[in-house]
Design a protein around this motif. Structure first.
Motif, PDB file in Angstrom:
ATOM      1  N   ILE A 163       2.122 -18.558   6.253  1.00 25.95           N
ATOM      2  CA  ILE A 163       3.580 -18.505   6.074  1.00 25.95           C
ATOM      3  C   ILE A 163       3.961 -17.256   5.277  1.00 25.95           C
ATOM      4  CG2 ILE A 163       5.517 -19.556   4.817  1.00 25.95           C
ATOM      5  CD1 ILE A 163       4.355 -22.278   5.563  1.00 25.95           C
ATOM      6  N   ILE A 164       3.276 -17.038   4.166  1.00 28.31           N
ATOM      7  CA  ILE A 164       3.603 -15.884   3.328  1.00 28.31           C
ATOM      8  C   ILE A 164       3.376 -14.589   4.100  1.00 28.31           C
ATOM      9  CG2 ILE A 164       2.958 -14.645   1.219  1.00 28.31           C
ATOM     10  CD1 ILE A 164       2.428 -17.311  -0.080  1.00 28.31           C
ATOM     11  N   ALA A 165       2.254 -14.543   4.828  1.00 37.33           N
ATOM     12  CA  ALA A 165       1.936 -13.322   5.569  1.00 37.33           C
ATOM     13  C   ALA A 165       2.975 -13.046   6.655  1.00 37.33           C
ATOM     14  CB  ALA A 165       0.545 -13.442   6.166  1.00 37.33           C
ATOM     15  N   ALA A 166       3.407 -14.105   7.349  1.00 33.96           N
ATOM     16  CA  ALA A 166       4.368 -13.906   8.438  1.00 33.96           C
ATOM     17  C   ALA A 166       5.743 -13.537   7.885  1.00 33.96           C
ATOM     18  CB  ALA A 166       4.464 -15.169   9.291  1.00 33.96           C
ATOM     19  N   GLY A 167       6.068 -14.022   6.703  1.00 32.33           N
ATOM     20  CA  GLY A 167       7.390 -13.762   6.137  1.00 32.33           C
ATOM     21  C   GLY A 167       7.497 -12.407   5.470  1.00 32.33           C
ATOM     22  N   ALA A 168       6.365 -11.872   5.013  1.00 31.27           N
ATOM     23  CA  ALA A 168       6.411 -10.627   4.262  1.00 31.27           C
ATOM     24  C   ALA A 168       6.589  -9.407   5.162  1.00 31.27           C
ATOM     25  CB  ALA A 168       5.144 -10.472   3.422  1.00 31.27           C
ATOM     26  N   LYS A 169       6.129  -9.508   6.428  1.00 27.75           N
ATOM     27  CA  LYS A 169       6.338  -8.436   7.419  1.00 27.75           C
ATOM     28  C   LYS A 169       5.946  -7.062   6.902  1.00 27.75           C
ATOM     29  CE  LYS A 169      10.171  -9.908  10.388  1.00 27.75           C
ATOM     30  NZ  LYS A 169      11.571  -9.586  10.625  1.00 27.75           N
ATOM     31  N   TYR A 170       4.717  -6.879   6.496  1.00 28.33           N
ATOM     32  CA  TYR A 170       4.314  -5.567   5.970  1.00 28.33           C
ATOM     33  C   TYR A 170       4.280  -4.517   7.078  1.00 28.33           C
ATOM     34  CZ  TYR A 170       3.154  -8.108   1.771  1.00 28.33           C
ATOM     35  OH  TYR A 170       3.228  -8.880   0.652  1.00 28.33           O
ATOM     36  N   ALA A 229       2.996  -8.596  11.335  1.00 27.33           N
ATOM     37  CA  ALA A 229       3.970  -9.577  11.823  1.00 27.33           C
ATOM     38  C   ALA A 229       3.410 -10.356  13.007  1.00 27.33           C
ATOM     39  CB  ALA A 229       5.261  -8.865  12.216  1.00 27.33           C
TER      40      ALA A 229
END
Lengths: 461, 102
Positions: free
Chosen positions: B49-56, B61
């Motif tokens: 969840i955190i990785a998908a929301g952070a969109k680096y 993404a």
């Protein structure tokens, strides 16, 4: 939200997961346990959604929608007979998610210029390796169970060396990744581990599936655990360890139930050995086949009947017919119980789920150690689609591939009725002297059809 | 180093808890145990969840949304299918109750 609050929420989730597993110690408390587990997961998800590094929710929601739809539809539609492949593929997704999350944590570290310590680096490599092996191993197990690829063991010359090469390659890429901190090496590692996952599962066949699925279950837990070390997240570490422990316990139980070591299951080459015993010598002229009417007459006079289900019952979807047979017998005052071998079916507990689906009370499902001493007082044992788990050679022939495997002692009951399509050998590839025993009657045919004919014959009399 | 030792401590203790709790699960519930524990291993969802929301990055993404999807399948499918199975183990009991009433 302060980090302390988040961590406390995660602690609550972890506690709920432990209660979930504790609930499974009895069918009465199990439903509540599972709901507690789901609640724990919900808490963890909600708290995580409030994390400050989340800049947008579209992708998360997209993932939720896709995942929920796929997960819910498959969970509600899957027939109980296909439960092994269902669990296999879910395991795979868990492992796959761990691999991706570890990769993402690395991308984040690069983007934010965060230093990666030894712990994070080693854990990232472990997540990548275990996760990819789990994902692809589970996909192969799924395909085998679903009948998409050959279920029998696929073996070739030098396979152990090939496996070792891919395992070493994965580790070497892992080491280079750790030193260079270059994303490419992570993907090379994932690629070689993926091939390793396929290679490890391809050679394992049908009846060994309970071991493989338990092992993959354990791996998916360990992958989550490794990801926990990457993210320094306790709830991941705790849940991963719980699942890892569960998988290891089940793997161990399954191996014991086959009297084989884990190494032997994984690398052994079981089931490819061509039987040396001549089938004619075992069966020649000694097979007595009976009609459903004759067996119905036999059952009429019985006081105690034990039904032994095997994978054949699952294949022909005979569990509901078996329930009706139980009802008819009970209406005639006959005591009916079920004998469940630990490795009957294609995953731990497979037969119990099928019989529960048919509404057979769980008190009637007896474990091997509990029911074995009662066979001597059993008038008729009905073996439905089971073979190796009732083969007395396991007790008598020390050269047999199943020597020493604990079996259900059906041969000790007064009469044994075996419902089977043919005399074809089971997974072990050996003839079964039980079929030729003096007290055995064979009822050749499809399990479901034959059980129904038995019921009809019983009702007419 | 300290945080590693703390994490390791939790890991080791959790394994012991796991062994204690799971050895008490009877064989008739082994299939729900597998699917249920499988759902719990879907806890990686919180990492995704955190990785998908952070969109680096774009790659991040794409990987993020895949990871969320995989983990959600695991969580939703796992808990649902376990629930479905466990309810079947309860049915016979309600049958008996109904019989007693009638």
């Amino acid at each position: 939200m302060p980090q302390a609050f988040v961590n406390i929420a995660y602690l609550i989730s972890s506690t709920l997961f432990i209660f979930a597993l504790k609930g499974l110690s009895h069918p009465r408390t199990a439903v509540r346990g599972n709901l507690l587990g789901a609640l724990g997961m919900l808490i963890a998800i909600v708290v995580t959604l409030m994390d400050k590094s989340i800049v947008s929710y579209e992708l998360i929601i997209l993932g939720f929608i896709l995942g929920s739809a796929i997960g819910a539809i498959s969970a509600l539609k899957v027939p109980m007979t296909s439960m092994p492949q269902m669990v296999a593929i879910f395991n795979g997704f868990g492992g796959g998610a761990s691999t991706l999350v570890a990769a993402l944590a690395f991308i984040e570290a690069i983007e934010l210029n965060k230093a990666m310590g030894t712990q994070e680096t080693v854990a990232t490599v472990a997540s990548g390796l275990i996760g990819a092996v789990t994902f692809w191993g589970s996909m192969v197990a799924f395909a085998k169970l679903e009948g998409l690829i050959e279920e029998r063991p696929i073996r070739y010359k030098g396979e152990q060396i090939v496996k070792i090469i891919f395992a070493l390659a994965s580790i070497i890429f892992g080491i280079i990744f750790g030193m260079e901190k270059n994303m490419n090496y992570y993907w090379y590692l994932v690629a070689t581990s993926s091939i390793l996952g396929v290679l490890l599962t391809i050679p394992i066949g049908g009846a060994d599936m309970p071991v493989v699925i338990s092992l993959l279950n354990s791996y998916s837990g360990l992958a989550a655990c490794a990801t926990g070390f990457v993210l320094n997240n306790n709830v991941l570490i705790i849940s991963g360890s719980l699942v890892g422990a569960s998988g290891i316990i089940l793997t161990n139980l399954m191996c014991k139930a086959m009297n084989r070591s884990l190494t032997n299951v994984l690398f052994g080459g079981f089931g490819e050995i061509v039987a040396e015993t001549d089938e004619d010598k075992v069966y020649g002229g000694k097979i007595k086949s009976a009609s459903p009417e004759e067996i119905a007459m036999l059952l009429e006079n019985a006081r105690r009947v034990v039904i032994v289900p095997g994978y054949g019952m699952a294949v022909s979807q005979a569990q509901f017919a078996v329930r009706d047979l139980m009802k008819v017998l009970e209406s005639k005052g006959i005591e009916v119980e079920f004998a469940i071998h630990p490795v009957a079916g294609r995953m731990p507990g497979h037969m119990n789920v099928l019989l529960a689906e048919a509404n057979i009370p769980y008190e009637k499902l007896k474990e091997m150690d509990e029911i074995n001493p009662t066979f001597e007082q059993t008038d008729v044992s009905i073996v439905i689609g089971a073979n190796d788990v009732v083969n007395p050679l396991a007790r008598t022939d020390s050269n047999s591939p199943i020597a020493g495997m604990p079996i259900l002692d059906v041969d000790k009951s007064k009469t044994v009725v075996v419902i089977k399509r043919s005399l074809a050998p089971g997974f072990a590839g050996i003839p079964n002297p039980l079929f030729a025993a003096d007290n055995t009657l064979m009822l050749f045919g499809d399990a479901k059809k034959m059980v129904q004919e038995l019921i009809n014959a019983l009702k007419e009399s | 180093m300290d945080s590693f030792i703390a994490a390791l401590t939790i890991f080791v203790l959790a394994i012991f808890v796991g062994f204690e709790v799971i050895t008490k699960v009877p064989p008739i519930l082994h299939t729900p145990l597998m699917s249920g524990s499988n759902a719990i291993s879907g806890i990686t969802i919180i990492g995704s969840i955190i990785a998908a929301g952070a969109k680096y990055t774009t790659l991040a993404a794409i990987l993020g949304v895949t990871a969320v999807t995989f983990a959600t399948i695991n969580v939703v499918g796992g808990f649902l299918v376990t629930h479905r199975m466990l309810q079947m183990f309860q049915k016979p009991k309600t049958d008996q109750k109904e019989k007693k009433k009638s």
